[in-house]
Enzyme design. Sequence first.
Site, short mmCIF file in Angstrom:
data_model
loop_
_atom_site.label_atom_id
_atom_site.label_comp_id
_atom_site.label_asym_id
_atom_site.label_seq_id
_atom_site.Cartn_x
_atom_site.Cartn_y
_atom_site.Cartn_z
N SER A 160 0.88 -1.16 0.00
CA SER A 160 0.00 0.00 0.00
C SER A 160 0.92 1.21 0.00
CB SER A 160 -0.90 0.02 1.24
OG SER A 160 -1.72 1.16 1.24
N SER A 161 0.85 2.01 -1.06
CA SER A 161 1.82 3.09 -1.26
C SER A 161 1.70 4.16 -0.18
CB SER A 161 1.61 3.73 -2.63
OG SER A 161 1.73 2.78 -3.66
#
Length: 417
Positions: free
Chosen positions: A65-66
């Site tokens: 998850s950036s």
Amino acid sequence: MEFAAQRQALVAHLRTAQDVSEPVAEAMLAVPRHLFVPGVEPEAAYRDEPIVTKRDAEGRPISSSSQPAIMATMLGQLGVEPGHRVLEIGAGTGYNAALLAHLAGPGGRVVALDIDEDTVEQARRHLAAAGVTGVEVLCRDGAGGHPALAPYDRLIATVGVWDLAPAWLAQLGPGGRLVAPLDLRGVQVSAAMERDGERWVSRSVAPCGFMRMRGSLTGTETLEVLRRDPELLLMLPEAREVGDVPAALDAAPTEITVRREEAAPPFTVAMGVALWLALHEPRWCVVSGDLGGGPGLTPGIVQPDGIAVLAAQGSLVARGHGAGGARLAAELAAHVRAWDAAGRPEASALRIEAYPGDPASRRKAGGPATGGTAGGQGGRDATPAGEPERGAVTSGAVTSGTVVIGKRHTTLVVGFG
């Protein structure tokens, strides 16, 4: 709403550090990130940090998850409007697709592609748990896009891409926009590209760092695990012999101070120097992890006899390790001084033009092609037409000239200003 205060705090934090558009802020306030990373404590889910969610057999991260900051930047570049049809390359946890669905609003549609079936199933579960509709997650190589629902108004890649896939450009409709972490000799920049006649031209560029795309569009970059605990990774623009880097790093360093007081944030300095090295220095590298000053990305130069890395904490220092460390530290310091003298050009000042088609074919037609050398610009050799990632600076200093980079499907012309 559960953990609404944490979302508000995250958005407030982002707004103190960067521009965040109102639609993007509203989306981040509405979509519960913690539901997309169920194995993570909810409080941690709302920190401005990336969260690794999958690794390969050798321990290299391959899905995450950036970091919310770069997500907000890229969504702002993308400019999704209600009713838009959006294609996402790299579904990951599904969180970004949920934000896209919120931005596309009533009447919009989002298609997210991922190469791994387990990641696709996971994203579907997360989206269902969050009650998100209007998103279809499919398992396939993202390089081919999804022609069944084309044309798209917007396309975003949430993985690092070495080249622009022909299918993406073909599947974007008139007035379409593409945002992707595009590789420039090992440095990634988030480039928002729009069609301008037969070429694609950047409308905005921002620094970024993403896990690399796998599948048919895999590039030349390599990622070597130097240590597992604490994690230390070596990133190179292409495979080459670098010697025993962990042993070199264990050796006492030689330090050369470039500037005694460094006011700019370490990340800003690191990204600026990394971009300069990518355009000037064929031996350049990036070390990801903690080298003693906290986790982060550290640019440098590596050869089989040693490595030199940049330290930017209070002062700006070139730190050399190994038998050749002193020499490499001096060379790295010279590059940093040249970057400083040039006004510290950053990714946001870049202009990128992408010319679709095989580079060799474009050269025959009289279009941009790789090749040639420029004195004092890193000593690159002349380049055969069409050979990936071996283009050279073709005119003047980096701040006034351009770099031509031949990819598989496009030719990039990169310059400042």
